[in-house]
Structure formats: C-alpha cells, structure tokens
Enzyme design. Sequence first.
Site, mmCIF file in Angstrom:
data_model
loop_
_atom_site.group_PDB
_atom_site.id
_atom_site.type_symbol
_atom_site.label_atom_id
_atom_site.label_comp_id
_atom_site.label_asym_id
_atom_site.label_seq_id
_atom_site.Cartn_x
_atom_site.Cartn_y
_atom_site.Cartn_z
ATOM 1 N N GLY A 85 0.839 -1.203 0.000
ATOM 2 C CA GLY A 85 0.000 0.000 0.000
ATOM 3 C C GLY A 85 0.872 1.250 0.000
ATOM 4 N N ARG A 120 13.427 9.964 -3.209
ATOM 5 C CA ARG A 120 14.315 11.093 -3.539
ATOM 6 C C ARG A 120 15.641 10.993 -2.786
ATOM 7 N NH1 ARG A 120 14.741 15.966 -0.625
ATOM 8 N NH2 ARG A 120 15.298 17.840 -1.825
ATOM 9 N N ALA A 121 15.531 10.698 -1.477
ATOM 10 C CA ALA A 121 16.755 10.616 -0.668
ATOM 11 C C ALA A 121 17.617 9.443 -1.120
ATOM 12 C CB ALA A 121 16.403 10.478 0.813
ATOM 13 N N ARG A 128 19.276 10.421 -4.573
ATOM 14 C CA ARG A 128 20.288 11.483 -4.509
ATOM 15 C C ARG A 128 21.479 11.086 -3.638
ATOM 16 N NH1 ARG A 128 16.880 17.167 -5.142
ATOM 17 N NH2 ARG A 128 16.365 16.721 -7.330
ATOM 18 N N ARG A 159 0.861 -4.974 -5.060
ATOM 19 C CA ARG A 159 1.016 -6.173 -4.232
ATOM 20 C C ARG A 159 1.294 -7.290 -5.246
ATOM 21 N NH1 ARG A 159 -0.462 -4.275 0.700
ATOM 22 N NH2 ARG A 159 -2.143 -2.744 0.756
ATOM 23 N N ASP A 200 5.430 -4.922 6.046
ATOM 24 C CA ASP A 200 6.000 -6.236 6.385
ATOM 25 C C ASP A 200 6.017 -7.206 5.207
ATOM 26 O OD1 ASP A 200 3.255 -6.501 6.456
ATOM 27 O OD2 ASP A 200 3.225 -7.814 8.210
ATOM 28 N N GLY A 201 4.991 -7.163 4.359
ATOM 29 C CA GLY A 201 4.970 -8.045 3.185
ATOM 30 C C GLY A 201 6.137 -7.730 2.261
ATOM 31 N N THR A 214 4.447 2.556 5.499
ATOM 32 C CA THR A 214 3.046 2.115 5.573
ATOM 33 C C THR A 214 2.304 3.031 6.542
ATOM 34 O OG1 THR A 214 1.536 0.428 6.463
ATOM 35 C CG2 THR A 214 3.801 0.285 7.208
ATOM 36 N N ASP A 229 0.050 2.163 8.400
ATOM 37 C CA ASP A 229 -0.491 1.363 9.517
ATOM 38 C C ASP A 229 0.315 1.447 10.816
ATOM 39 O OD1 ASP A 229 -2.398 0.559 7.702
ATOM 40 O OD2 ASP A 229 -1.433 -1.361 7.263
ATOM 41 N N ASP A 288 2.541 -0.584 11.787
ATOM 42 C CA ASP A 288 2.406 -1.935 12.337
ATOM 43 C C ASP A 288 3.697 -2.756 12.264
ATOM 44 O OD1 ASP A 288 2.460 -2.173 9.594
ATOM 45 O OD2 ASP A 288 0.829 -3.623 9.465
ATOM 46 N N MET A 338 -8.462 2.814 8.661
ATOM 47 C CA MET A 338 -7.607 1.709 8.200
ATOM 48 C C MET A 338 -6.641 1.252 9.300
ATOM 49 S SD MET A 338 -6.546 2.499 4.287
ATOM 50 C CE MET A 338 -7.589 1.967 2.928
ATOM 51 N N ARG A 342 -5.258 -2.259 9.073
ATOM 52 C CA ARG A 342 -5.206 -3.734 9.065
ATOM 53 C C ARG A 342 -5.393 -4.287 10.469
ATOM 54 N NH1 ARG A 342 -0.635 -6.659 5.964
ATOM 55 N NH2 ARG A 342 0.635 -5.103 6.991
ATOM 56 N N ALA A 388 -12.396 11.419 20.571
ATOM 57 C CA ALA A 388 -13.437 10.395 20.410
ATOM 58 C C ALA A 388 -13.963 9.949 21.775
ATOM 59 C CB ALA A 388 -12.858 9.193 19.666
ATOM 60 N N HIS A 402 -23.849 14.356 21.362
ATOM 61 C CA HIS A 402 -23.593 13.401 20.278
ATOM 62 C C HIS A 402 -22.425 12.508 20.702
ATOM 63 C CE1 HIS A 402 -19.828 15.264 18.491
ATOM 64 N NE2 HIS A 402 -20.133 16.034 19.508
ATOM 65 N N ARG A 440 -4.910 7.378 2.654
ATOM 66 C CA ARG A 440 -3.592 7.006 2.139
ATOM 67 C C ARG A 440 -2.957 8.085 1.262
ATOM 68 N NH1 ARG A 440 -3.792 0.853 0.816
ATOM 69 N NH2 ARG A 440 -3.522 1.517 -1.331
HETATM 70 O O1 F6P Z 1 -1.397 -1.441 4.626
HETATM 71 C C1 F6P Z 1 -1.978 -0.249 4.255
HETATM 72 C C2 F6P Z 1 -3.444 -0.414 4.024
HETATM 73 O O2 F6P Z 1 -3.972 0.838 3.633
HETATM 74 C C3 F6P Z 1 -4.237 -0.991 5.191
HETATM 75 O O3 F6P Z 1 -4.525 -0.029 6.168
HETATM 76 C C4 F6P Z 1 -5.444 -1.521 4.478
HETATM 77 O O4 F6P Z 1 -6.050 -2.560 5.211
HETATM 78 C C5 F6P Z 1 -4.859 -2.040 3.204
HETATM 79 O O5 F6P Z 1 -3.676 -1.317 2.986
HETATM 80 C C6 F6P Z 1 -5.744 -1.905 1.982
HETATM 81 O O6 F6P Z 1 -5.085 -2.530 0.925
HETATM 82 P P1 F6P Z 1 -5.440 -2.387 -0.618
HETATM 83 O O7 F6P Z 1 -4.819 -1.120 -1.089
HETATM 84 O O8 F6P Z 1 -4.803 -3.565 -1.237
HETATM 85 O O9 F6P Z 1 -6.928 -2.342 -0.710
#
Ligand code: F6P
Length: 322
Positions: free
Chosen positions: A11, A21-22, A25, A72, A103-104, A125, A127, A129, A169, A171, A186, A215, A253
Amino acid sequence: MKKIGVLTSGGDAPGMNAAVRAAVRCGIDKGMEVYGIKRGYEGLLDGEITKMEWHSVGDILQRGGTILRTARSPRFHEDNWIDHGARILGAFGIEGVVVIGGDGSFRGGVELAKRGITVMGVPGTIDNDLGYTDYTIGFDTAVNTILGLITNIRDTSSSHERSTIIEVMGRHCGDLALHSGISGGADVILVPEVECDINEICRRVLEGQATGKGHSLIVMAEGFDMDSSELAKTLEEMTGREARTVVPGYIQRGGSPTEKDRLIATTTAAKAVDLLYDDEDSKAIGVFNGKVVALDLQEALEVKGEFNRDLYELSNVLGKGR
Ligand code: F6P
C-alpha cells in the site's frame, strides 16, 4: 557496491516519494548508479527498471503516493518467481535494493537476500504496524488526515445529535484509530488489541447521553472484530439516537506528507544507502527513541509491536460521560 535499486511496494504511503528522492540522490552523491524499479516486485519481475538521475526525483518531496508506482505481488510469493527477480537484478548488475514498504515487502526482501541481493528495508506504511520501529512513514500524515475528517464529522454529528462511527484503516493494528481518536476527542475508540463488547460500547454511549453529551464519536479500527454498520444499527436500537457510519477508505492514504513523514523518510532512506555503500548485510531501518536505527532484516520482522495500552486507557478516561 556500484549499482543499487529502489522500489516501493504494498500500500502506498505519504512520504514514500521523499524516501525515493533521498535514496536516489544519496546514492548518486556517493558515486553509485541508482535504478528505479517500477510497481514494486511486480515491476521487478517484468524488468521495469530504469536508471534514475538527480533530476528524476525533483519536485516530488511534497507529493503523496509514489512516483515509482506500487503493487502487491502474488507472484513474488513463489520461489521460481523470486529466483527470476534475483536473476533480473543480476542482469542489471544491481547488488543491493532499497525496499520501501511494509511487512509483506520486507518478507519479499528477505527472500531476495537469501539469493545474494542485499536488501535495506525502509518502513513505509500508514499502519504503523512494524514492531521493530517506533514509527512508519505515512502514519503521521494519515493520522492528520483522519483528524481533519473527525473535526468535520464532529460538526454535523453534534448538529444532528447523532452517534457517528468512523472506521479507519490499519489492518490488524489499532494505532491509526488510537492516535486519531485520542487527538480528535473520540468518546469511544475500538481497536483489535483490546476487547470491547457491544454492551460496553452501548453503555458508554448511554452514560454520555445521560450526562448531557449531545452526540457521540466512535473511532473504530478496521481490524476491530465488529462490522461498523451492524454496530450503528445496534447503537440506534439501544440508545434511541440516530447513528451513522463513515468509512474514509483510501482518502487516508493520500495527500502531501507532513514534515515528520518527510524527515523520517529522508533520514531512513539516506541510512539505507549508507549501509549499502558500506557493504553491510541486509537490514531494516527504523526509528527508536528518536534515533535512526538498523536491525537485521529477518530479525526485525520477528519483533512484536507493543500496543500503547496507557494511551488507550487515557482515551477511555477522557471519553467518559460524567
Ligand atoms: O497497509 C496499508 C493499508 O492501507 C491498510 O490499512 C489496508 O487494510 C490495506 O492497505 C488496503 O489494501 P489495498 O490497497 O490492497 O486495498
């Protein structure tokens, strides 16, 4: 090392361009040839590799997304395709690659490293994560984007005296929800790391109503074990107050990266190039206690992230109806 590659994978995340860029260069500045690999591992497998110049990365620092494009790559999970990728790099004489992704993408990097390519992982990313680093590129921009949405939603939610669930988002990681939720005030934050059943959610919204809250705002991570539309339905039934669901999706994103994302992207990618230049083994670059650090790539992937439970508890106190 004379020739290196750079790719973005998985993603996209705001700040990836600053990292590209970094990398380009700093590599050129050290006398290396730098090659841009398009569309992540997919483009590698298709040989989409071009030499980058100093000016190829001009005017991109402020842009979201990635000029290298990303993808991906299901093919890159298969041994024969990974072998093919390593052979393609060999054909270009590329000995090391800066992989910007999550991570992927790092797992793909570990496989390339097994085939003799040095891989430096730069954490990109939204996330946040990746357990080995305090911070991933894109997270700060995404949190601020969500914050802007919360501010807008707050206006209309309060005018209409509604409960609004904002599903963000992340994950399996609750950091985007936690940080945007606590900073956006919140009433309830729902994350995969902490159980919270429907009765407790309803009770907390009802306590707010009873003490005069006009609310309610609920920020829910997409990885939380509940369907946001179902939650809205149950909330309406239990509280007698209208409920709405907002899923901002890919809006989170995009956008121009914040100063923090640009700086971390720049410094971590520069470090990746330094390590390639010094012929170090494959590493994951990250940030720990405010400093840029590098860990063994495989070991970095095994580090478990720690959810900030204290921040979560604090958000519960601040969101109380009293
Ligand atoms: O890993 C980044 C992310 O935006 C996650 O937050 C979300 O679950 C996933 O990618 C969505 O993936 P895709 O772009 O493949 O729909």
